[in-house]
Design an enzyme around this catalytic site. Structure first.
Site, PDB file in Angstrom:
ATOM      1  N   THR A 100      33.896  38.278  51.796  1.00 28.30           N
ATOM      2  CA  THR A 100      33.870  40.177  52.541  1.00 28.30           C
ATOM      3  C   THR A 100      34.485  40.706  51.355  1.00 28.30           C
ATOM      4  O   THR A 100      34.919  40.506  50.772  1.00 28.30           O
ATOM      5  CB  THR A 100      34.788  39.422  54.218  1.00 28.30           C
ATOM      6  OG1 THR A 100      35.744  39.066  53.500  1.00 28.30           O
ATOM      7  CG2 THR A 100      33.862  38.469  54.571  1.00 28.30           C
ATOM      8  N   ARG A 120      34.572  39.183  38.437  1.00 24.96           N
ATOM      9  CA  ARG A 120      34.665  40.281  39.015  1.00 24.96           C
ATOM     10  C   ARG A 120      34.996  40.756  40.517  1.00 24.96           C
ATOM     11  O   ARG A 120      33.954  40.275  41.470  1.00 24.96           O
ATOM     12  CB  ARG A 120      34.119  41.069  38.419  1.00 24.96           C
ATOM     13  CG  ARG A 120      33.533  42.674  38.382  1.00 24.96           C
ATOM     14  CD  ARG A 120      32.796  42.750  37.643  1.00 24.96           C
ATOM     15  NE  ARG A 120      32.832  42.727  35.844  1.00 24.96           N
ATOM     16  CZ  ARG A 120      34.167  43.041  35.126  1.00 24.96           C
ATOM     17  NH1 ARG A 120      34.621  44.719  35.539  1.00 24.96           N
ATOM     18  NH2 ARG A 120      34.489  42.763  34.108  1.00 24.96           N
ATOM     19  N   GLU A 170      35.828  20.678  42.905  1.00 21.67           N
ATOM     20  CA  GLU A 170      34.821  22.091  43.444  1.00 21.67           C
ATOM     21  C   GLU A 170      33.213  21.693  42.527  1.00 21.67           C
ATOM     22  O   GLU A 170      32.276  22.046  43.924  1.00 21.67           O
ATOM     23  CB  GLU A 170      34.960  22.800  42.070  1.00 21.67           C
ATOM     24  CG  GLU A 170      36.656  23.784  41.939  1.00 21.67           C
ATOM     25  CD  GLU A 170      36.403  24.417  41.405  1.00 21.67           C
ATOM     26  OE1 GLU A 170      37.966  24.725  40.588  1.00 21.67           O
ATOM     27  OE2 GLU A 170      36.464  24.936  41.140  1.00 21.67           O
ATOM     28  N   GLU A 225      37.847  41.372  52.034  1.00 26.75           N
ATOM     29  CA  GLU A 225      38.606  40.917  52.605  1.00 26.75           C
ATOM     30  C   GLU A 225      38.844  40.015  51.301  1.00 26.75           C
ATOM     31  O   GLU A 225      38.245  38.999  51.354  1.00 26.75           O
ATOM     32  CB  GLU A 225      39.660  40.752  53.276  1.00 26.75           C
ATOM     33  CG  GLU A 225      41.127  40.475  53.247  1.00 26.75           C
ATOM     34  CD  GLU A 225      41.414  39.919  54.514  1.00 26.75           C
ATOM     35  OE1 GLU A 225      43.066  39.872  54.093  1.00 26.75           O
ATOM     36  OE2 GLU A 225      41.007  40.401  55.648  1.00 26.75           O
ATOM     37  N   LEU A 226      39.479  40.035  50.260  1.00 25.75           N
ATOM     38  CA  LEU A 226      39.511  39.078  49.001  1.00 25.75           C
ATOM     39  C   LEU A 226      39.826  37.316  49.307  1.00 25.75           C
ATOM     40  O   LEU A 226      41.352  37.255  50.176  1.00 25.75           O
ATOM     41  CB  LEU A 226      40.536  39.274  47.787  1.00 25.75           C
ATOM     42  CG  LEU A 226      41.257  38.499  46.913  1.00 25.75           C
ATOM     43  CD1 LEU A 226      39.748  38.242  45.984  1.00 25.75           C
ATOM     44  CD2 LEU A 226      42.486  38.502  46.058  1.00 25.75           C
ATOM     45  N   ASP A 227      39.395  36.751  48.875  1.00 25.75           N
ATOM     46  CA  ASP A 227      39.183  35.359  49.862  1.00 25.75           C
ATOM     47  C   ASP A 227      39.608  35.042  50.991  1.00 25.75           C
ATOM     48  O   ASP A 227      40.627  34.286  51.363  1.00 25.75           O
ATOM     49  CB  ASP A 227      40.387  34.298  48.590  1.00 25.75           C
ATOM     50  CG  ASP A 227      40.184  34.899  47.519  1.00 25.75           C
ATOM     51  OD1 ASP A 227      41.617  35.091  46.026  1.00 25.75           O
ATOM     52  OD2 ASP A 227      38.589  34.677  46.793  1.00 25.75           O
ATOM     53  N   ASN A 256      31.466  31.753  47.647  1.00 21.50           N
ATOM     54  CA  ASN A 256      32.388  32.146  46.503  1.00 21.50           C
ATOM     55  C   ASN A 256      33.593  30.285  46.620  1.00 21.50           C
ATOM     56  O   ASN A 256      33.621  29.602  47.433  1.00 21.50           O
ATOM     57  CB  ASN A 256      33.058  33.021  46.612  1.00 21.50           C
ATOM     58  CG  ASN A 256      33.925  32.892  45.279  1.00 21.50           C
ATOM     59  OD1 ASN A 256      34.132  32.258  44.540  1.00 21.50           O
ATOM     60  ND2 ASN A 256      35.354  32.938  45.231  1.00 21.50           N
ATOM     61  N   LEU A 301      33.670  42.325  43.754  1.00 24.60           N
ATOM     62  CA  LEU A 301      33.052  42.811  44.268  1.00 24.60           C
ATOM     63  C   LEU A 301      33.233  44.430  45.370  1.00 24.60           C
ATOM     64  O   LEU A 301      34.117  44.286  45.848  1.00 24.60           O
ATOM     65  CB  LEU A 301      31.661  42.288  45.175  1.00 24.60           C
ATOM     66  CG  LEU A 301      30.652  40.770  44.732  1.00 24.60           C
ATOM     67  CD1 LEU A 301      30.136  39.793  44.929  1.00 24.60           C
ATOM     68  CD2 LEU A 301      29.481  41.410  43.390  1.00 24.60           C
TER      69      LEU A 301
HETATM   70  C1  GRF Z   1      37.203  27.255  38.689  1.00 20.70           C
HETATM   71  O1  GRF Z   1      37.865  26.783  39.094  1.00 20.70           O
HETATM   72  C2  GRF Z   1      36.750  28.676  40.514  1.00 20.70           C
HETATM   73  O2  GRF Z   1      37.310  27.999  41.013  1.00 20.70           O
HETATM   74  C3  GRF Z   1      37.299  29.640  39.906  1.00 20.70           C
HETATM   75  O3  GRF Z   1      37.033  29.905  38.481  1.00 20.70           O
HETATM   76  C4  GRF Z   1      37.010  28.544  37.846  1.00 20.70           C
HETATM   77  C5  GRF Z   1      35.670  28.374  36.855  1.00 20.70           C
HETATM   78  O4  GRF Z   1      35.137  28.126  36.573  1.00 20.70           O
HETATM   79  N1  GRF Z   1      36.545  30.962  40.578  1.00 20.70           N
HETATM   80  P1  GRF Z   1      33.591  27.759  35.567  1.00 20.70           P
HETATM   81  O5  GRF Z   1      33.370  28.651  35.216  1.00 20.70           O
HETATM   82  O6  GRF Z   1      33.024  27.243  36.784  1.00 20.70           O
HETATM   83  O7  GRF Z   1      33.786  26.522  34.377  1.00 20.70           O
END
Ligand code: GRF
Length: 181
Positions: free
Chosen positions: A134, A84, A167, A136-138, A100, A86
């Site tokens: 921020t 969502r 990640e 601005e998105l991403d 993020n 912000l």
């Molecule tokens: C991840 O790939 C993240 O980079 C993206 O949404 C996905 C969420 O995965 N924003 P999870 O809910 O953390 O498993």
């Protein structure tokens, strides 16, 4: 180390990776009361908060989320699969304290469908980025990135799985450093 509030919208695998590093987590909150990650957080003894914005409007919704985070002593917010946008007002209230994880090597492929776009472009390398949020998105300051190969014949799902593993290594490392500043 500062106390972190984590916002999720779904399964929350990144949230789990963050919790498992021992970072102090004050709250796991979601805009989806049935988000799978909430149950996991509760089972692990973490305070949770869930509220759907449906029918109450964005401002009222964000005011509730803001209050829940502050009441839980959160000083930093980590978005982990929170889908969502912000409001500028919310970002301003938490200026420089919201991070993020995004599944691409920013500034490439802001927004959605990052893996399909990387494959369609013929990229041989993909990855993920942790950045400050921020208005601005991403587009906020990059705090860390991790690269993975794009393999011949990769589908977006196959690439997503490889990036997600990266990640789960990158986000805890970067957030731990950020929350220790
Ligand atoms: C991840 O790939 C993240 O980079 C993206 O949404 C996905 C969420 O995965 N924003 P999870 O809910 O953390 O498993």
């Amino acid at each position: 180390m500062k106390t972190v509030g984590i916002l999720i919208s779904g399964r929350g695998s990144n949230m789990m990776a963050l919790v498992e590093t021992g970072i102090p987590v004050g709250l796991v909150a979601s805009d989806k009361p049935d988000a799978a990650g909430l149950a996991w957080a509760r089972d692990h003894g973490i305070a949770t908060f869930a509220l759907s914005p449906k029918g109450i409007g964005k401002a009222a919704y964000e005011a509730e989320v803001d209050a829940a985070l502050r009441n839980a002593g959160c000083e930093v917010i980590a978005l982990a699969g929170y889908m969502r946008l912000l409001s500028n007002a919310f970002v301003a209230r938490w200026r420089g304290r919201i991070v993020n994880i995004h599944p691409s090597l920013l500034p490439k492929y802001k927004g959605l469908d990052t893996h399909a776009r990387a494959i369609a472009a013929g990229d041989t390398v993909a990855g993920c980025s942790v950045h400050i949020v921020t208005e601005e998105l991403d587009a906020g300051e990059l705090l860390g990135q991790a690269e993975v190969p794009v393999l011949p014949g990769d589908t977006p799902d196959a690439l997503a799985t490889r990036v997600l593993a990266a990640e789960h290594r990158l986000y805890p490392q970067v957030l731990k450093e950020f929350a220790s500043r």
